[in-house]
Design an enzyme around this catalytic site. Structure first.
Site, PDB file in Angstrom:
ATOM      1  CG  HIS A 391      -2.004  -0.996   1.208  1.00 29.36           C
ATOM      2  ND1 HIS A 391      -2.840  -1.214   2.285  1.00 29.36           N
ATOM      3  CD2 HIS A 391      -2.418  -1.849   0.230  1.00 29.36           C
ATOM      4  CE1 HIS A 391      -3.727  -2.156   1.969  1.00 29.36           C
ATOM      5  NE2 HIS A 391      -3.478  -2.559   0.730  1.00 29.36           N
ATOM      6  CD  GLU A 392       4.436   4.796  -1.645  1.00 30.24           C
ATOM      7  OE1 GLU A 392       5.429   4.124  -1.356  1.00 30.24           O
ATOM      8  OE2 GLU A 392       4.119   5.843  -1.032  1.00 30.24           O
ATOM      9  CD  GLU A 495      14.407   2.834  -0.769  1.00 29.68           C
ATOM     10  OE1 GLU A 495      13.506   2.082  -1.130  1.00 29.68           O
ATOM     11  OE2 GLU A 495      14.210   3.913  -0.188  1.00 29.68           O
TER      12      GLU A 495
HETATM   13  C1  NOJ Z   1      10.068   3.585  -1.025  1.00 23.22           C
HETATM   14  C2  NOJ Z   1      10.243   2.272  -0.367  1.00 23.22           C
HETATM   15  O1  NOJ Z   1      11.271   2.301   0.564  1.00 23.22           O
HETATM   16  C3  NOJ Z   1      10.517   1.239  -1.435  1.00 23.22           C
HETATM   17  O2  NOJ Z   1      10.791  -0.010  -0.848  1.00 23.22           O
HETATM   18  C4  NOJ Z   1       9.355   1.176  -2.377  1.00 23.22           C
HETATM   19  O3  NOJ Z   1       9.701   0.309  -3.425  1.00 23.22           O
HETATM   20  C5  NOJ Z   1       9.044   2.548  -2.943  1.00 23.22           C
HETATM   21  N1  NOJ Z   1       8.937   3.517  -1.916  1.00 23.22           N
HETATM   22  C6  NOJ Z   1       7.735   2.544  -3.720  1.00 23.22           C
HETATM   23  O4  NOJ Z   1       6.673   2.321  -2.827  1.00 23.22           O
END
Ligand code: NOJ
Length: 694
Positions: A391-392, A495
């Site tokens: 859930h972004e 990331e």
């Molecule tokens: C930032 C998060 O840390 C990452 O894991 C995710 O892929 C991206 N937002 C997109 O939701």
């Protein structure tokens, strides 16, 4: 005439400066409490002006000099002076409790508590009685927690806090590791390593090492319905609480009676000692969810790293990552390797426009047309795997809340047991829309977001779903009370090695171990066995170090973050990653210097054929080659253990090639020592499989 007035004013100021002596000079100790073994002691003082302060001694010496207590309000005079002691009481608690999952199965909770009631000598508000405030100290042998409790009183029914006046006057010179608080990138900064008197405004945990080797971590516990605390250096090494802002003036609004979060200080002789403390967990309320056996700590793979490498996209179109075919590919990989979860990012409608800082297009119940989500969920189930939801919110938090119940029902219907949430928006840019349509901008760590996170966690718990929050509010040990709040990001994760400018430095993880990790589990997403970020750029790690991260950086949900095809190229590494547990019955920090190296040993808690008797060791270093020796004192006496040692190969060096890794198998026993050579950017991982007695 004007000149005369100015002179009078200056003279009056001079008299005032002379007449108001420094706090320490006239202060009277009004209450004291020592820790169970007497290592730490707290004293509460009132100075000649009735200003309350606390001080902490460690082994008889002041380690926190007298530090002020109090509040500023938006609607009435501050509470900071004119107090007298109205009462005090003490009690002792000595108990143990069990974590449903975690780094330790059993937690000892042994403290002496002091409660002081402070009462103003005169009422600041006419026709109303003088105000009262309780301060409660819990003193452990390895740390102190204290909080304010606002009693119910006629002149403070609704408490509108403009700021806290709590101070932390850390005694002595030393070094500090910190990230800035109140900056646009939330918690995602490179750690600064400075003298404590060069800290600006920092997030907590703030880690300090004094010149005599004493380690201190300042943080908070049980951040519930309140704003997070930043620390601003006032002068020297005196820090003051600064609460994260609220969009409506007051930083915190609460109805009395209520208690603030605990302000915490852990003291230890080593960096590892800070990690071994259970202060944060102990200061949280016990589990309110009851039986949480529906959450199983687990590993997962996912449609994730490929987006961060820019090989596919969250948005729909030619490069869309979350297609039916691609998700099935990850499910097949997970099933073939015994990995229970598959994260699918970019699965839903809403990613196609500018989603960063604007989440209003997200639909948390609607997959994209090229993804048959019910179909892949059923396919996953048929293979013994389940989908990890995503859930972004893009920081559109009111929009998310408007769908929350339905979104969680939808996930539950698909058999989703873990959801990764996301709040990608700059700090101070969380979108809040009140029922009357008023649009406000909140901070990720303000009171409104503290409430939001607990709404998500409690609603998810009703549906037996665990939450892993990214761009979160910092961890303050709430997993004790809500054991389905299993992990958070809240620091620079893997990331940054895909696209970061700069990437994480080689000592990042050895810093995290004694800073961010003091607050709780982190979803760092380890296991980039390719050692390559976007555009084939090298990351500051050897292969062995990627394995070590699974032991050093604890989380009950651990990702195998790399692409399936990359794991196929490194079968030795995959063998360790498949074996390493995500739930532990015991943890020991074998060695560690902040930002240089860290070695952790953890004991499996699995209820498997081996009864959870195996131990695992992870060691991470920095940019210096070094050799660490670890004593295997923690193994059972008289028992054979087969050690599978994954260490940096002779030519491993992240600057040239981090891949060489030596795998050695041998029998070891309690009392043996292991020698672990760490390359530049290196690490080591060891699996100790318990055998029969000798
Ligand atoms: C930032 C998060 O840390 C990452 O894991 C995710 O892929 C991206 N937002 C997109 O939701």
């Amino acid at each position: 005439m004007r000149m005369m007035a100015r002179l009078w004013a200056l003279a009056a100021l001079a008299v005032l400066l002379v007449a108001v002596p420094a706090l320490a000079e006239t202060a009277k100790v009004v209450a004291t409490v020592a820790s169970p073994a007497g290592t730490l002691a707290v004293r509460v003082e009132l100075d000649g002006e009735g200003r309350p302060a606390y001080a902490i001694t460690r082994r008889g010496t002041d380690i926190v000099a007298p530090s002020r207590l109090g509040f500023l309000f938006t609607d009435q005079p501050k509470m900071e002076r004119g107090f007298a002691l109205a009462g005090q009481s003490t009690r002792t608690v000595d108990e143990t409790w069990e974590q449903p999952w975690g780094e330790w199965r059993t937690i000892a909770n042994h403290f002496n508590e002091l409660r002081v009631r402070l009462k103003e000598k005169a009422a600041p508000v006419r026709e109303l009685p003088a105000r009262e405030l309780d301060v409660v100290f819990r003193v452990y042998d390895d740390g102190v927690g204290f909080r304010y409790e606002f009693p119910d009183q006629p002149q403070l029914k609704t408490v509108r806090i403009a700021d806290e006046l709590t101070e932390f006057a850390v005694a002595g010179k030393g070094e500090a590791w910190w990230i800035p608080g109140g900056e646009w990138n939330r918690y995602e900064y490179l750690y600064q390593h400075t003298s404590p008197d060069a800290v600006g405004q920092a997030h907590t945990p703030l880690t300090i090492r004094l010149a005599d080797g004493t380690h201190i971590a300042v943080h908070e516990a049980a951040l519930v319905d309140y704003s997070a605390m930043w620390l601003r250096r006032v002068e020297g090494t005196r820090f003051k609480a600064v609460l994260a802002p609220g969009a409506q003036g007051a930083k915190v609004v609460r109805a009395a009676p209520f208690a603030t979060p605990w302000r915490t200080l852990i003291f230890a002789d080593s960096a590892g000692g800070l990690y071994q403390s259970h202060l944060e967990l102990n200061l949280n309320e016990p589990n309110t969810l009851g039986d949480v056996s529906w959450f199983t700590p687990q590993k997962f793979v996912g449609v994730w790293w490929e987006m961060h490498l820019d090989r596919s996209t969250w948005s729909t179109g030619r490069k869309h990552g979350a297609t039916t075919a691609n998700v099935r590919r990850y499910i097949d990989f997970a099933a073939a390797n015994g990995i229970p979860g598959v994260l699918v990012e970019g699965w839903n409608v809403g990613w196609d426009g500018q989603w960063f800082g604007n989440g209003n297009d997200f639909d948390f119940k609607k997959p994209t047309p090229d993804l048959d989500l019910p179909g892949v969920a059923a396919y996953a189930k048929s293979k013994g795997v389940s989908i990890v939801g995503h859930h972004e919110t893009g920081g559109g938090v009111s929009h998310y809340e408007s769908q929350l119940g339905a979104a969680l029902d939808y996930a539950q219907g698909l058999g989703i047991g873990v959801i990764k949430t996301g709040y990608v928006a700059d700090a101070g840019q969380v979108e809040r829309v009140d029922p009357n349509g008023t649009q406000l901008r909140e901070w990720h760590d303000g009171q409104w977001m503290a409430r939001h996170h607990l709404l998500v966690v409690t609603e998810a718990a009703k549906r037996h779903i665990a939450i892993d929050s990214h761009e979160p509010i910092k961890d303050t040990g709430l997993r004790r009370t809500y054991p389905n709040w299993v992990a958070r990001e809240g620091a620079r994760g893997m990331e940054y090695n895909a696209w970061g400018e700069p990437k994480n430095p080689p000592n990042h993880e050895a810093t995290l171990a004694f800073t961010r990790m003091l607050s709780g589990p982190m979803d760092f997403t380890p296991g980039i066995v390719s050692l390559r970020g976007k555009g084939d750029t090298p990351i500051a790690s050897t292969l062995a170090k990627q394995l070590a991260l699974y032991v050093v950086l604890y989380s009950p949900v651990q990702m195998l973050a790399d692409l399936p095809e990359n794991y196929a190229k490194y079968p030795d590494a995959l063998a360790f990653i498949k074996a390493v547990p995500v739930d532990w019955s015991d943890t020991r920090v074998l060695n560690g210097e902040i930002g240089q190296y860290a070695t952790f040993a953890r004991k499996d808690r699995a209820h498997n054929a081996n009864g959870g008797d195996d131990w695992y060791i992870g060691s991470v270093g920095d940019d210096q080659p070094r050799t660490l020796t670890v004593a295997l004192d923690f193994l059972d006496a008289g028992r054979d253990y087969t050690a599978h040692i994954y260490r940096d190969g002779p030519n491993a060096d992240w600057h040239t090639d981090g891949h060489p890794m030596t795998v050695e198998n041998r029998t070891v026993h309690q009392g043996d020592t292991l020698t672990l050579p760490l390359a530049r950017g290196g690490g080591a991982a060891v699996q100790l499989v318990a055998g029969k007695g000798r």
